[in-house]
Structures are given as C-alpha cells and as structure tokens.
Write a protein that holds these residues in place. Sequence first.
Motif, PDB file in Angstrom:
ATOM      1  N   PHE A 140      -1.648 -10.474  -1.786  1.00  0.00           N
ATOM      2  CA  PHE A 140      -0.827  -9.687  -0.857  1.00  0.00           C
ATOM      3  C   PHE A 140       0.509  -9.267  -1.508  1.00  0.00           C
ATOM      4  O   PHE A 140       0.859  -8.075  -1.536  1.00  0.00           O
ATOM      5  N   THR A 141       1.251 -10.203  -2.032  1.00  0.00           N
ATOM      6  CA  THR A 141       2.575  -9.891  -2.595  1.00  0.00           C
ATOM      7  C   THR A 141       2.480  -9.045  -3.859  1.00  0.00           C
ATOM      8  O   THR A 141       3.311  -8.171  -4.092  1.00  0.00           O
ATOM      9  N   ASP A 142       1.434  -9.305  -4.683  1.00  0.00           N
ATOM     10  CA  ASP A 142       1.248  -8.461  -5.867  1.00  0.00           C
ATOM     11  C   ASP A 142       0.940  -7.029  -5.466  1.00  0.00           C
ATOM     12  O   ASP A 142       1.407  -6.070  -6.095  1.00  0.00           O
ATOM     13  N   GLY A 143       0.143  -6.867  -4.398  1.00  0.00           N
ATOM     14  CA  GLY A 143      -0.193  -5.527  -3.918  1.00  0.00           C
ATOM     15  C   GLY A 143       1.030  -4.781  -3.409  1.00  0.00           C
ATOM     16  O   GLY A 143       1.206  -3.586  -3.678  1.00  0.00           O
ATOM     17  N   VAL A 144       1.913  -5.481  -2.688  1.00  0.00           N
ATOM     18  CA  VAL A 144       3.132  -4.850  -2.197  1.00  0.00           C
ATOM     19  C   VAL A 144       4.037  -4.460  -3.365  1.00  0.00           C
ATOM     20  O   VAL A 144       4.591  -3.358  -3.402  1.00  0.00           O
ATOM     21  N   ARG A 145       4.129  -5.382  -4.340  1.00  0.00           N
ATOM     22  CA  ARG A 145       4.983  -5.122  -5.488  1.00  0.00           C
ATOM     23  C   ARG A 145       4.464  -3.925  -6.297  1.00  0.00           C
ATOM     24  O   ARG A 145       5.242  -3.101  -6.772  1.00  0.00           O
ATOM     25  N   ALA A 146       3.149  -3.824  -6.413  1.00  0.00           N
ATOM     26  CA  ALA A 146       2.537  -2.737  -7.172  1.00  0.00           C
ATOM     27  C   ALA A 146       2.340  -1.469  -6.345  1.00  0.00           C
ATOM     28  O   ALA A 146       1.878  -0.448  -6.854  1.00  0.00           O
ATOM     29  N   LYS A 147       2.666  -1.554  -5.043  1.00  0.00           N
ATOM     30  CA  LYS A 147       2.524  -0.437  -4.105  1.00  0.00           C
ATOM     31  C   LYS A 147       1.066  -0.014  -3.914  1.00  0.00           C
ATOM     32  O   LYS A 147       0.782   1.135  -3.578  1.00  0.00           O
ATOM     33  N   THR A 148       0.156  -0.984  -4.146  1.00  0.00           N
ATOM     34  CA  THR A 148      -1.261  -0.761  -3.817  1.00  0.00           C
ATOM     35  C   THR A 148      -1.484  -1.347  -2.425  1.00  0.00           C
ATOM     36  O   THR A 148      -2.116  -2.393  -2.258  1.00  0.00           O
ATOM     37  N   TYR A 149      -0.937  -0.650  -1.453  1.00  0.00           N
ATOM     38  CA  TYR A 149      -0.845  -1.212  -0.109  1.00  0.00           C
ATOM     39  C   TYR A 149      -2.201  -1.446   0.550  1.00  0.00           C
ATOM     40  O   TYR A 149      -2.383  -2.427   1.282  1.00  0.00           O
TER      41      TYR A 149
END
Length: 428
Positions: free
Chosen positions: A37-46
């Motif tokens: 979840f947090t990696d996705g937010v950081r990478a903007k792969t929402y």
Amino acid sequence: MKLLLILINACLTTAVSAQEINWPEDTVQAQTNWVLFTDGVRAKTYAEALEPFRWLLAQAPDLTPALYIQGEKLFKGLVAGADDPAQQAEYQQQQLNLYDQRIQYFSDEAKVMNRKAYAAYQYYRDKPEKYAELLKIFEQAFQVSQQQLSSANLVAYLDVIRRYRKARGGELSDEEVLQRYDQLSQLLQQKAEPDAKEKQEMLDKLLIATITLDCVTIQEKFGDPFLQDTTQLDRAKKVIALALAYQCSDAPFFMTALRVVFQYEPSVGTAKTIAKLYEARENPQNAESYWQQAINLAEDSEEKAYLWYSLAQSYQRNNHKPQAREAARQALRQDASLSEAHKLIGDLYFSSFEECKGGKLIVQDRAVYWATYEMYQRAGRSDLMQQVEQQFPTMEQIFQEDLKKGETMQVGCWINEEVVIRPRPSSS
C-alpha cells in the motif's frame, strides 16, 4: 522469509516512524499489505495500492493514524486520475468517509474535520445537489474546530452558505448569515496571518453577494455595536467595508470607524478619506489637519505634491489665502510641473482685488492682476491670461501715475510681490 520480514519491518519503521502500531492477528499479511500500500502511494501507482489498503482498513482500522494519512493521499490520486465521473464521485465519497473513520479510531476531531471540510469544498462546490451535505460538513467542522479552521476554510464556509442560499432559497435567514459572517471575521482576525486583509475582503464580498443589506441594517447590526466599543480594529474595518459597499458614508459610525483605523494603522489613504469627509461636513479645521497628516505620512514626492495641492484647495475654499498660497508653493517644491498649483495661486490673486484695493490709485489697485497674469503664465493658461489682461490699467492711467511700461512695482496687501507694469493690450 526472514529476510523479507526484515525488509518489511525496515519499511514500516520508515513509514510510521515512532508511532504505535496495532497489528491485527494476521500480522504477516498486514505487514505485507502495508508495504504494498505505502509503496504504491509513494510510486503514485494508486490502483495497485487500493486493494491492500482496503484489506488494512477492513482488518485493522485502528492500525495507525498513518493508515488514514496515506489513505487520503491514495484517494486524492485516484480522484485525479479517474476518467469516469461516477468512479470519480465514488472515490471522493470514500475519501470523505475516511476522515470519519479516522475520527472514530483516533479522535483529533478538530484537525481532521478541518481537512474534511477543505476536501469536500474542492469536490462539491460546483455540485448544487451536494450543497446541503457540504453545508452540514462545514457546520460540523465549525462547531468542533473553530480555532483550528484554516483561513481558506473560513472563507470557503461563507461561500458554501452563499451557494446554498442561491440554490435552496431562504432556508438560512439573513440574521443567521450575518451572525456567521461576524464569527468568521473575528476568527480570521485572530489568526493575524499575512493575507488576513485579503481574506477579509473576500468575506466582505461574499456577504454582499449572499444577502441584501441597507444602511439601516448595517447601522443596527454592525455600526451600533462598534460605537459601543470603538477599540476593536477588526470591527472598524468591517463597518468601513460594508459602508463603502452600500454607500453609507453618511452613517454616524463611518467617520468614527475611519478614525479608529487611522489611529491604529495610520495611512495616507485613510487620512485623505477622512479629510474629504470633513470637507463635505463643512469642518475645515479637521479637514486641514488630516490633509497635513496625510502629507506627513507620504513618502513619494509626486504624492506629496498632490496632497499639498489638496490642502491648498481646502484653504482656498475657506478663504485662507496666505495659507493656500503657501500650500500650493509646497506642492510646486515637490513637483515643479504641477501647473494646477500655479493656477490656484493665480485664482487667489484674481479674487483679491476687492479686499486689497486702496481706492486711491488705479494702477496700484490693479497691480494684483499683473501678479495674477504671471501665475497663469506659469500655469500655461493662455486663455486665462487673455481674460485677466482686460483688467490691466490703460497706458494713459499708467502715465498719469508717473509710471512706465516695463518697470517693476510692489503689490501690497497679503500678496506682497514684485510685478512688471503692463498696459492693457488695446491701449499700449
């Protein structure tokens, strides 16, 4: 697996810092989903971050406040990237629900409602069907977090009221709107932020666009309370803004409010306004005092010239001729090109014939017109020069008093200037 857990724990430590984490029974799955979840937010792969987030929200809603902070970022990204309006609306609603869940598990209602109100305004301000819900959100935020509402939200709140009234009619009375406006203004002033003045101006404009006021109402609701306590600068500014918007400058409170503002925040503009009002009320002494204070505050030479000229006009209107001339000369010292100041002195001289004439010597009496001519000449007013030439003594009158064309003589009275003898053009 051990290495994976170490990496997960390192990521968790970085993500939530020293916050306490309430892991659910399935800790490993929770930690894995947290990283996804947090990696996705950081990478903007929402889109990839959405499912692990939903699992965490369902299985561990009290995990950590960071779950909701990152979740807010997630939904903002999803809203921005959604092409389908229905999908976008769904994400917006889920984001707003997220604030309520955060309050449920971690309290801090004042701070969170401020964020919810801001988000709701961004999403719903152009959707009339949502205005009732939007107003409810702002009312709740106002009730629980008045002091913590951002200045942007204070302005947005009144805009929401304006939009709601326009869409739904008079469900909110004028009295209720005025009460909320007053509260919002006071909160804004308490913040003392650099842009408070601009924000207050926005509130004033929104109020004017929301309800119809008149001078009587302004006097009752704002003017009279202000006059009971004239120490409140914010109220003084408020009644000034409303009075100007509704052309109530004759109201009793207006002059008082201007003087209060000038006392606390002296400025050239306020001093000028007060001076003009005193002139309109035929109080020349106070008008001249405020013109002088405006001059003392001005820094730009061109502005000082205008102010000295305005003071000269004030003196002129009240027949204080020597003072008017000196003020006009001061204006010219600041700006030598101010031809109006030369004309004003010429007008003073022209109007002094009756008071200055001795009645014995024609040429001596009419010497004021030579002084007038020279001032009009400096002003570049050939039309006035031609008019005043007709008041010159004739060549015969000059000869009879044993004087000669081109000589100089002294003008007496208050004028006290040396002038060149000139005959009337038709008689030279």
